[in-house]
Design a protein around this motif. Sequence first.
Motif, PDB file in Angstrom:
ATOM      1  N   SER A 202     -16.522   1.062   1.262  1.00  0.00           N
ATOM      2  CA  SER A 202     -15.829   0.038   0.490  1.00  0.00           C
ATOM      3  C   SER A 202     -16.749  -0.595  -0.554  1.00  0.00           C
TER       4      SER A 202
ATOM      5  N   LYS B  64     -11.348  -1.283 -13.515  1.00  0.00           N
ATOM      6  CA  LYS B  64     -10.732  -1.788 -12.284  1.00  0.00           C
ATOM      7  C   LYS B  64     -11.718  -2.472 -11.343  1.00  0.00           C
TER       8      LYS B  64
ATOM      9  N   ASN C  55     -10.623   0.693   2.379  1.00  0.00           N
ATOM     10  CA  ASN C  55     -11.644   0.091   1.521  1.00  0.00           C
ATOM     11  C   ASN C  55     -11.081  -0.902   0.513  1.00  0.00           C
ATOM     12  N   ASN C  56      -9.766  -0.934   0.365  1.00  0.00           N
ATOM     13  CA  ASN C  56      -9.180  -1.789  -0.669  1.00  0.00           C
ATOM     14  C   ASN C  56      -9.468  -3.257  -0.408  1.00  0.00           C
TER      15      ASN C  56
ATOM     16  N   HIS D  60       0.813  -1.215   0.000  1.00  0.00           N
ATOM     17  CA  HIS D  60       0.000   0.000   0.000  1.00  0.00           C
ATOM     18  C   HIS D  60       0.844   1.263   0.000  1.00  0.00           C
TER      19      HIS D  60
ATOM     20  N   MET E 292      -8.875   5.010   0.860  1.00  0.00           N
ATOM     21  CA  MET E 292      -8.512   4.069  -0.195  1.00  0.00           C
ATOM     22  C   MET E 292      -7.965   2.762   0.386  1.00  0.00           C
ATOM     23  N   ILE E 293      -7.096   2.866   1.381  1.00  0.00           N
ATOM     24  CA  ILE E 293      -6.462   1.653   1.909  1.00  0.00           C
ATOM     25  C   ILE E 293      -7.457   0.852   2.742  1.00  0.00           C
TER      26      ILE E 293
END
Lengths: 280, 296
Positions: free
Chosen positions: B120, B232, A211-212, A148, A208-209
């Motif tokens: 998410s 994506k 939810n990745n 990440h 972002m991280i």
Amino acid sequence: MRRLPIYLLLTLAALFFLLPLYIMLVTSFKTMPEIYNQGILALPRQFDLYAWRHAWSGATIGASNQGIHPFFINSFELVIPAVIISTAIGAINGYILTHWRFRGANIIFYLLLLGTVFPFQIILLPMAWVQGKLHIAGTLIPGLVMVHIIYGLAFTTLFFRNYYVSIPHDLVRAARVDGAGFFRIFWRVMLPLSTPIIMVTAIWQFTMIWNNFLFGVVFTNSDQQPVTVAINDLVDTVTSVHMWNVDMAAALIAAIPTLVVYLLAGKYFVRGLTGGAVKG
Amino acid sequence: MAHSVMQRIGGKDQVIAGLMLSPTVLAAIFFIYAFILWTVWLSLTRSTILPSNHFIGLANYNDLFGSSRWWRSLSNLGIFGGLYVAISMAIGLLLAILLDQRIRGERLFQVVFLYPMAISAVVTGVAWRWLLDPNFGVQAIVRSLGFTHFQFAWIDDPDLAIYTVVIAAVWQTSGFMMAIFLAGLRGISPDIVKAARIDGAGTLRIYRRVILPNLAPTFFVAFILSAGLAIKAFGLIIALTGGGPGYSTNVPTIFMYVFSFERGEMGVGAASALIMLAIMMVVVVPFVILDARRKV
């Protein structure tokens, strides 16, 4: 009166966007019999906390039956170092790319810009191999944290670069005449002006991280997984009865941290979303 | 004298700056560009569960394009991507125009439209799977209103399940498109709008003739971003349909994951990743170039 249709349309849209959150919330407070006997939209008869408790500490996920909480903690252990490190490096990079310009700075800029466009599928296999060679395959720390940080750097660097571009070069020049060096200028001149962009970048990276899913599912094993992967495992686990209330409670637990950040600091999140984009 | 001293100090700091930047540059070169070449190489080898250096030319690409599952993944990406980009941009633009009418509660509406972006994709998939479940979700709601023969079981139908992915993805990111278009609208100079109004143009005409043409760069940006998101998309589809029923909602991201990490066909997985990269380049790059040209 002429404006009534506008408000009507906006309200309809708002209901559409709120609907999934609403059904998740009400479902998570219902018992399974209630779910079978009542409509999905109905409010729960009494607010039953069983699903939340079970999702948090009892549900079966993979080989563990401790619920979602170990994975929730994993995600924090992942996000905190990854956000801090990628944001800090991005700040230094942005500072260098704007105020210590040298030949090739533009090429580096475009190299990084492209790095934000590629689909990550293109790097998964070599990265898995490298992590195997480093004996960190499958680990949350340092394996997933490293992934990440590396693939966040292009974003954090561009955020800081686009922000520092607008800081007058004379400020840096004046500090240099006063004898300040590279680090002193960064600490004394740049950082004090950086609060907004640090907020934007850190919130962006956090969201972002957290939810990745892709990196988590590829690079971590069983008890090392982040919460998004655990949620998917939980929902996928084939049991005799599908526990919708537990699924919804678990999904909400996974969504709460980023939702709270969004509600408290949404302005910075929106700036991250539209910032680089609008300038093209 | 003072000048040369300063230059020397600047020179030393310039070296520090170069040293501080070099890890990122090296990381980008290695972890992005060398990895891409590495994936190219893998796609030309007989790599299965473990990487191998046994060169087999384009055999993996032959296998890939001989696979009906891959073709299904590509056509799904076409259907999903096309509809998703068009619908999310349309909704985003509409909401942005509505919000730009000096609305009371604009902030609140924005917060509501955009919160799905903070969630998410996996959570979005889980929520919509529940809402689209024929026994409990939308179908059941409409039936309970008296329309007892109402059918809405797309999520269980191999021919229609891909459209449920469109619904969930549109829900998640239309607010993002709205934010992009709203920023674009706010960037248009009020003077040209005022000038058109003085010339007697009505609201509809002003939007058609003045505002939308001026929004062209914003359309480019919105297209690039949403097309990128479509290519994506992964966690959303995994959580919503698991790529099924069967492999009816597979897309290249899922195909690549399954072949590389579940079926131990690394060479084919690498080939699929490279086709994804090519798709991204073909779809996104012309627009980036067009956009750059407009500014010159």
